[in-house]
Design a protein around this motif. Sequence first.
Motif, mmCIF file in Angstrom:
data_model
loop_
_atom_site.group_PDB
_atom_site.id
_atom_site.type_symbol
_atom_site.label_atom_id
_atom_site.label_comp_id
_atom_site.label_asym_id
_atom_site.label_seq_id
_atom_site.Cartn_x
_atom_site.Cartn_y
_atom_site.Cartn_z
ATOM 1 N N SER A 107 0.914 -1.129 -0.249
ATOM 2 C CA SER A 107 -0.237 -0.151 0.213
ATOM 3 C C SER A 107 0.752 1.222 -0.068
ATOM 4 O O SER A 107 1.276 1.699 1.236
ATOM 5 C CB SER A 107 -1.034 -0.016 1.768
ATOM 6 N N LEU A 108 1.002 1.564 -0.851
ATOM 7 C CA LEU A 108 1.222 2.776 -1.498
ATOM 8 C C LEU A 108 0.419 4.501 -1.943
ATOM 9 O O LEU A 108 -0.046 3.865 -2.350
ATOM 10 C CB LEU A 108 2.633 3.073 -1.853
ATOM 11 N N GLY A 109 1.364 5.690 -0.866
ATOM 12 C CA GLY A 109 0.123 6.495 -1.320
ATOM 13 C C GLY A 109 0.034 7.791 -0.792
ATOM 14 O O GLY A 109 1.251 7.679 -0.138
ATOM 15 N N LEU A 110 -0.737 8.971 -0.786
ATOM 16 C CA LEU A 110 -0.552 10.417 -0.065
ATOM 17 C C LEU A 110 0.268 9.685 1.323
ATOM 18 O O LEU A 110 1.044 10.746 1.853
ATOM 19 C CB LEU A 110 -1.661 10.967 -0.155
ATOM 20 N N GLY A 111 -0.477 9.100 2.436
ATOM 21 C CA GLY A 111 0.254 8.445 3.588
ATOM 22 C C GLY A 111 1.162 8.713 3.498
ATOM 23 O O GLY A 111 2.398 9.117 4.476
ATOM 24 N N THR A 112 1.978 7.627 2.591
ATOM 25 C CA THR A 112 3.664 7.763 2.099
ATOM 26 C C THR A 112 4.683 8.371 1.721
ATOM 27 O O THR A 112 5.353 8.896 2.683
ATOM 28 C CB THR A 112 3.627 6.553 1.100
ATOM 29 N N VAL A 113 3.952 9.671 0.740
ATOM 30 C CA VAL A 113 4.233 10.489 0.719
ATOM 31 C C VAL A 113 4.729 11.613 2.571
ATOM 32 O O VAL A 113 5.610 12.373 2.167
ATOM 33 C CB VAL A 113 3.865 11.371 -0.343
ATOM 34 N N LEU A 114 3.185 11.608 2.708
ATOM 35 C CA LEU A 114 3.125 12.449 4.523
ATOM 36 C C LEU A 114 4.647 12.611 5.230
ATOM 37 O O LEU A 114 4.955 12.932 5.742
ATOM 38 C CB LEU A 114 1.555 12.658 4.592
ATOM 39 N N TYR A 115 3.912 10.928 5.074
ATOM 40 C CA TYR A 115 5.509 10.039 6.408
ATOM 41 C C TYR A 115 6.891 9.998 5.851
ATOM 42 O O TYR A 115 7.376 11.193 7.077
ATOM 43 C CB TYR A 115 4.909 8.646 6.351
ATOM 44 N N ALA A 116 7.654 10.399 4.751
ATOM 45 C CA ALA A 116 8.443 10.499 4.514
ATOM 46 C C ALA A 116 9.089 12.263 4.176
ATOM 47 O O ALA A 116 10.016 12.581 5.319
ATOM 48 C CB ALA A 116 8.701 10.264 2.858
ATOM 49 N N LEU A 117 8.013 13.129 4.370
ATOM 50 C CA LEU A 117 8.462 14.125 4.194
ATOM 51 C C LEU A 117 8.352 14.851 5.986
ATOM 52 O O LEU A 117 9.264 15.992 5.629
ATOM 53 C CB LEU A 117 7.338 15.265 3.357
ATOM 54 N N THR A 118 8.156 14.217 6.787
ATOM 55 C CA THR A 118 7.184 15.153 8.100
ATOM 56 C C THR A 118 7.771 14.171 9.185
ATOM 57 O O THR A 118 7.931 15.005 10.048
ATOM 58 C CB THR A 118 5.795 15.759 8.172
ATOM 59 N N ILE A 119 8.269 13.055 9.247
ATOM 60 C CA ILE A 119 7.931 12.218 10.655
ATOM 61 C C ILE A 119 9.974 12.655 10.582
ATOM 62 O O ILE A 119 9.837 12.662 12.028
ATOM 63 C CB ILE A 119 8.774 10.391 9.986
ATOM 64 N N GLY A 120 11.038 12.617 10.405
ATOM 65 C CA GLY A 120 12.098 13.378 10.753
ATOM 66 C C GLY A 120 12.122 14.804 11.326
ATOM 67 O O GLY A 120 12.274 14.831 12.459
ATOM 68 N N PRO A 121 11.719 15.803 10.664
ATOM 69 C CA PRO A 121 10.864 17.204 11.020
ATOM 70 C C PRO A 121 10.448 17.757 12.962
ATOM 71 O O PRO A 121 11.039 17.930 13.635
ATOM 72 C CB PRO A 121 10.589 17.688 10.349
ATOM 73 N N LEU A 122 10.215 16.293 13.104
ATOM 74 C CA LEU A 122 8.508 16.279 13.512
ATOM 75 C C LEU A 122 9.432 15.634 15.110
ATOM 76 O O LEU A 122 9.447 15.763 16.200
ATOM 77 C CB LEU A 122 6.935 15.663 13.891
ATOM 78 N N ALA A 123 9.904 14.251 14.359
ATOM 79 C CA ALA A 123 10.757 13.614 15.754
ATOM 80 C C ALA A 123 11.647 13.723 16.297
ATOM 81 O O ALA A 123 11.769 14.358 17.192
ATOM 82 C CB ALA A 123 10.682 12.070 14.610
ATOM 83 N N GLN A 124 12.449 15.111 15.556
ATOM 84 C CA GLN A 124 13.471 15.860 15.891
ATOM 85 C C GLN A 124 13.391 16.845 16.860
ATOM 86 O O GLN A 124 14.001 17.541 17.900
ATOM 87 C CB GLN A 124 13.696 17.013 14.330
ATOM 88 N N ARG A 125 11.867 17.377 16.170
ATOM 89 C CA ARG A 125 11.290 18.431 16.659
ATOM 90 C C ARG A 125 10.996 18.312 18.498
ATOM 91 O O ARG A 125 11.357 18.540 19.278
ATOM 92 C CB ARG A 125 10.572 18.860 16.358
#
Length: 222
Positions: free
Chosen positions: A181-199
């Motif tokens: 299952s690939l979709g917009l959620g995959t893109v959202l995860y890739a773009l935001t998981i690093g910055p959010l976790a780092q914050r």
Amino acid sequence: MTSLADLGPVAQLRAGRLPRRLTQLLVGLVLYGASLALMVRGRLGLAPWDVLHSGLIRYLPLDLGQMVIVVSVLVLLLWIPLREKPGIGTIANTLLIGSSADAVLAVLPAPHPMALRVLFTVGGVALCAFATALYIGAQFGRGPRDGLMTGLVRRTGASIRLVRTGLEVTVVVIGLLLGGSLGLGTVLYALTIGPLAQRWLPAWIVDVGPAQEPAIAASASR
């Protein structure tokens, strides 16, 4: 600011604030599994490694969480030639995330309105980042996939960005070929998981005293 330490299993247990750290580790890993379940029920795409897991379960008689555990064990075998040393958090990560995901999936129905699906997906990504900050901040070592990344960084001399991107692109491609299952959620995860976790990570790093060996990085994947 409190820093991450790279401690062996014995040092992890001897380090200070053990009850707080164990509680934070367990809560973080359970919430990590819950975040996976939220994204599954959102049906708008999964995190890169979960694209692979969702593809594999189409061909093997396993639940998604069980597949997460199996892949974690296989990834740990790749640590051997890389000479990575598992910690308490590594073993807990291997067992708890998949188990938690299956437990939540068993009681969480899939929403039909698109607004709720979006909420589940966005909430899953945000919860995953928060859970990552909790479990990494507990100072019990890296998860299987993080250890594979850091081991490859040490062995190849390549950058963390290059190794992590290469790994995630590889698992997504394999997962897609298997029908994952690939979709917009995959893109959202890739773009935001690093910055959010780092914050969120600095607020949840538990001080265990001077680090014996600096960790390579606080990665935001399992």
